[in-house]
Write an enzyme that holds these catalytic residues in place. Structure first.
Site, PDB file in Angstrom:
ATOM      1  N   TYR A  55       5.034  -0.713  30.475  1.00  0.00           N
ATOM      2  CA  TYR A  55       3.921  -1.173  29.644  1.00  0.00           C
ATOM      3  C   TYR A  55       2.768  -0.182  29.744  1.00  0.00           C
ATOM      4  O   TYR A  55       2.754   0.707  30.597  1.00  0.00           O
ATOM      5  CB  TYR A  55       3.475  -2.563  30.113  1.00  0.00           C
ATOM      6  CG  TYR A  55       2.487  -3.242  29.197  1.00  0.00           C
ATOM      7  CD1 TYR A  55       2.761  -3.434  27.843  1.00  0.00           C
ATOM      8  CD2 TYR A  55       1.267  -3.715  29.686  1.00  0.00           C
ATOM      9  CE1 TYR A  55       1.858  -4.056  27.018  1.00  0.00           C
ATOM     10  CE2 TYR A  55       0.353  -4.353  28.860  1.00  0.00           C
ATOM     11  CZ  TYR A  55       0.655  -4.511  27.523  1.00  0.00           C
ATOM     12  OH  TYR A  55      -0.246  -5.128  26.696  1.00  0.00           O
ATOM     13  N   ASN A 152       9.088 -14.318  12.264  1.00  0.00           N
ATOM     14  CA  ASN A 152       9.320 -15.497  13.102  1.00  0.00           C
ATOM     15  C   ASN A 152       8.886 -15.281  14.547  1.00  0.00           C
ATOM     16  O   ASN A 152       9.062 -16.158  15.390  1.00  0.00           O
ATOM     17  CB  ASN A 152      10.792 -15.904  13.067  1.00  0.00           C
ATOM     18  CG  ASN A 152      11.708 -14.816  13.594  1.00  0.00           C
ATOM     19  OD1 ASN A 152      11.558 -13.651  13.221  1.00  0.00           O
ATOM     20  ND2 ASN A 152      12.671 -15.169  14.427  1.00  0.00           N
ATOM     21  N   SER A 153       8.310 -14.124  14.846  1.00  0.00           N
ATOM     22  CA  SER A 153       7.790 -13.855  16.194  1.00  0.00           C
ATOM     23  C   SER A 153       6.518 -14.654  16.415  1.00  0.00           C
ATOM     24  O   SER A 153       5.967 -15.269  15.486  1.00  0.00           O
ATOM     25  CB  SER A 153       7.503 -12.366  16.363  1.00  0.00           C
ATOM     26  OG  SER A 153       6.426 -11.973  15.524  1.00  0.00           O
ATOM     27  N   VAL A 155       3.475 -13.516  17.001  1.00  0.00           N
ATOM     28  CA  VAL A 155       2.404 -12.942  16.177  1.00  0.00           C
ATOM     29  C   VAL A 155       2.644 -13.248  14.711  1.00  0.00           C
ATOM     30  O   VAL A 155       1.721 -13.606  13.968  1.00  0.00           O
ATOM     31  CB  VAL A 155       2.294 -11.425  16.395  1.00  0.00           C
ATOM     32  CG1 VAL A 155       1.305 -10.797  15.411  1.00  0.00           C
ATOM     33  CG2 VAL A 155       1.869 -11.107  17.821  1.00  0.00           C
ATOM     34  N   ARG A 175      15.419 -11.693  10.032  1.00  0.00           N
ATOM     35  CA  ARG A 175      16.851 -11.349  10.027  1.00  0.00           C
ATOM     36  C   ARG A 175      17.736 -12.528   9.652  1.00  0.00           C
ATOM     37  O   ARG A 175      18.891 -12.338   9.294  1.00  0.00           O
ATOM     38  CB  ARG A 175      17.257 -10.804  11.398  1.00  0.00           C
ATOM     39  CG  ARG A 175      16.724  -9.412  11.683  1.00  0.00           C
ATOM     40  CD  ARG A 175      17.374  -8.813  12.898  1.00  0.00           C
ATOM     41  NE  ARG A 175      16.988  -9.522  14.111  1.00  0.00           N
ATOM     42  CZ  ARG A 175      17.543  -9.307  15.298  1.00  0.00           C
ATOM     43  NH1 ARG A 175      18.525  -8.441  15.412  1.00  0.00           N
ATOM     44  NH2 ARG A 175      17.129  -9.975  16.360  1.00  0.00           N
ATOM     45  N   GLY A 242       4.157  -3.182  17.342  1.00  0.00           N
ATOM     46  CA  GLY A 242       5.353  -3.336  18.163  1.00  0.00           C
ATOM     47  C   GLY A 242       6.474  -2.446  17.655  1.00  0.00           C
ATOM     48  O   GLY A 242       6.383  -1.865  16.571  1.00  0.00           O
ATOM     49  N   MET A 244      10.232  -3.371  18.044  1.00  0.00           N
ATOM     50  CA  MET A 244      11.343  -4.180  18.518  1.00  0.00           C
ATOM     51  C   MET A 244      12.692  -3.489  18.348  1.00  0.00           C
ATOM     52  O   MET A 244      13.615  -3.709  19.130  1.00  0.00           O
ATOM     53  CB  MET A 244      11.337  -5.525  17.795  1.00  0.00           C
ATOM     54  CG  MET A 244      10.137  -6.386  18.126  1.00  0.00           C
ATOM     55  SD  MET A 244       9.969  -7.855  17.079  1.00  0.00           S
ATOM     56  CE  MET A 244      11.483  -8.712  17.458  1.00  0.00           C
ATOM     57  N   TRP A 267      -3.282  -2.294  19.428  1.00  0.00           N
ATOM     58  CA  TRP A 267      -2.985  -2.768  20.778  1.00  0.00           C
ATOM     59  C   TRP A 267      -4.185  -3.592  21.211  1.00  0.00           C
ATOM     60  O   TRP A 267      -5.262  -3.057  21.471  1.00  0.00           O
ATOM     61  CB  TRP A 267      -2.767  -1.580  21.721  1.00  0.00           C
ATOM     62  CG  TRP A 267      -2.349  -1.965  23.114  1.00  0.00           C
ATOM     63  CD1 TRP A 267      -1.660  -3.081  23.495  1.00  0.00           C
ATOM     64  CD2 TRP A 267      -2.603  -1.229  24.317  1.00  0.00           C
ATOM     65  NE1 TRP A 267      -1.460  -3.083  24.852  1.00  0.00           N
ATOM     66  CE2 TRP A 267      -2.026  -1.965  25.390  1.00  0.00           C
ATOM     67  CE3 TRP A 267      -3.251  -0.029  24.603  1.00  0.00           C
ATOM     68  CZ2 TRP A 267      -2.089  -1.529  26.705  1.00  0.00           C
ATOM     69  CZ3 TRP A 267      -3.311   0.401  25.913  1.00  0.00           C
ATOM     70  CH2 TRP A 267      -2.726  -0.343  26.946  1.00  0.00           C
ATOM     71  N   VAL A 268      -4.022  -4.919  21.284  1.00  0.00           N
ATOM     72  CA  VAL A 268      -5.189  -5.776  21.533  1.00  0.00           C
ATOM     73  C   VAL A 268      -5.802  -5.538  22.908  1.00  0.00           C
ATOM     74  O   VAL A 268      -6.994  -5.773  23.099  1.00  0.00           O
ATOM     75  CB  VAL A 268      -4.856  -7.268  21.359  1.00  0.00           C
ATOM     76  CG1 VAL A 268      -4.585  -7.593  19.918  1.00  0.00           C
ATOM     77  CG2 VAL A 268      -3.702  -7.686  22.238  1.00  0.00           C
TER      78      VAL A 268
END
Length: 331
Positions: A55, A152-153, A155, A175, A242, A244, A267-268
């Protein structure tokens, strides 16, 4: 003396293998600090990556505490502006996967609205990411279209709900469109389409009446990001938060030269580091109002006690879940 129970790790690796639950006396706060009785904390992808050592924030080993987000109640305050009984969320630092957390008051934000602890524990990352996505890059007007992948995440679901509040329309790429369409439409989605479906961009534009989105939210990268850029209006912005797919973004020259696509990153954690306290309080104040009223809600798949953190971390990494994995830390 009260005992604290907390999750930590001495080496980076798979969370379900390296996490340990340890005990130590609760530390009383020094000047400028708070002692917070933690109530709940989610397990986010950032938490998994933090424990893996990949990270943006690196753990201090050995014995690094785990947990980047969470909600609790102030037990003892040695700092101005906080009183026992205040509901707070963790803004900065680590260590939220614990029964108690003693840290500088600068790391906490008091919630003026009373929010369900489980929902409040998930306030820091996903809702703020969604809010910054919708307000930080393009001046959206009611009726504008926004497109996002991974809709559907956590966020993605927040983007749908906040966009609905703003009067902004959303094209949501997933998806498994057939199994997710009804659920996402109930949250306020306008269109739910299969990401990667043949002629998906053409189909989306037919459904919008030819109106192209002015903003794209990218959490996937690779070919999915390419489809977002293809769909954007001339001069539109794609903001990435992101990756993924673990695939890089490849941008056709024409999208930059002739279409004028703008590429941004979000990036928060960095935004929280640079923003003024007033801006942070305003953002979370608005989010907590929506959350307290039920207009903004995050799905929870299952809840675990901290003693079962290894099992919870393994569950959080499963591909198909119905929401967040949350640690229940106190009553």
């Amino acid at each position: 003396m009260r005992e604290n129970h907390f999750a930590s790790f001495s080496t980076c690796g798979a969370p379900e293998q390296v996490l340990e639950v340890k005990s130590a006396p609760v530390r009383e706060p020094e000047e400028g600090e708070l002692l917070v009785r933690m109530l709940a904390a989610p397990i986010n992808p950032a938490d998994i990556n933090f424990i893996q050592g990949v990270y943006g924030i690196k753990p201090v080993l050995p014995d690094s505490p785990a947990g980047l987000e969470g909600c609790g109640i102030v037990e003892v305050s040695a700092a101005p502006g906080f009183e026992p009984g205040d509901q707070v969320i963790l803004l900065r630092g680590v260590g939220s996967w614990a029964k108690f957390l003693t840290a500088s008051a600068d790391n906490f934000l008091k919630l003026e609205e009373k929010v369900d602890p489980t929902q409040a524990s998930m306030l820091k990352v996903n809702p703020l990411t969604a809010l910054r996505m919708l307000t930080g890059y393009v001046e959206l007007k009611p009726g504008d279209w926004v497109v996002q992948n991974a809709a559907n995440s956590g966020v993605g679901r927040c983007i749908i709900q906040i966009a609905k509040i703003m009067g902004v329309k959303t094209i949501n790429l997933v998806r498994r469109a057939e199994s997710l369409r009804e659920e996402l439409m109930a949250l306020g989605a306008d269109l739910v389409l299969e990401d990667g479906e043949e002629d998906m961009v053409k189909k989306a534009l037919e459904l919008t009446g030819g109106v192209r989105p002015v903003l794209a939210s990218n959490a996937v990268g690779g070919d999915s990001a390419l489809r977002l850029m293809d769909m954007l209006a001339p001069g539109g912005t794609m903001t990435t938060f992101g990756a993924m797919s673990k695939q890089s973004i490849k941008v056709p020259n024409g999208f930059l030269i002739f279409k004028g696509v703008q590429l941004k990153g979000l990036w928060v954690t960095q935004w929280l580091k640079n923003a003024t306290r007033a801006d942070i309080e305003f953002a979370y104040g608005q989010l907590s109002i929506w959350m307290a009223s039920g207009r903004l809600k995050q799905a929870v798949d299952s809840v675990y006690r901290i003693e079962n953190v290894n099992e919870a971390a393994a569950k959080a990494q499963e591909e198909f879940r119905n929401g967040k994995i949350v640690l229940r830390l106190g009553e």
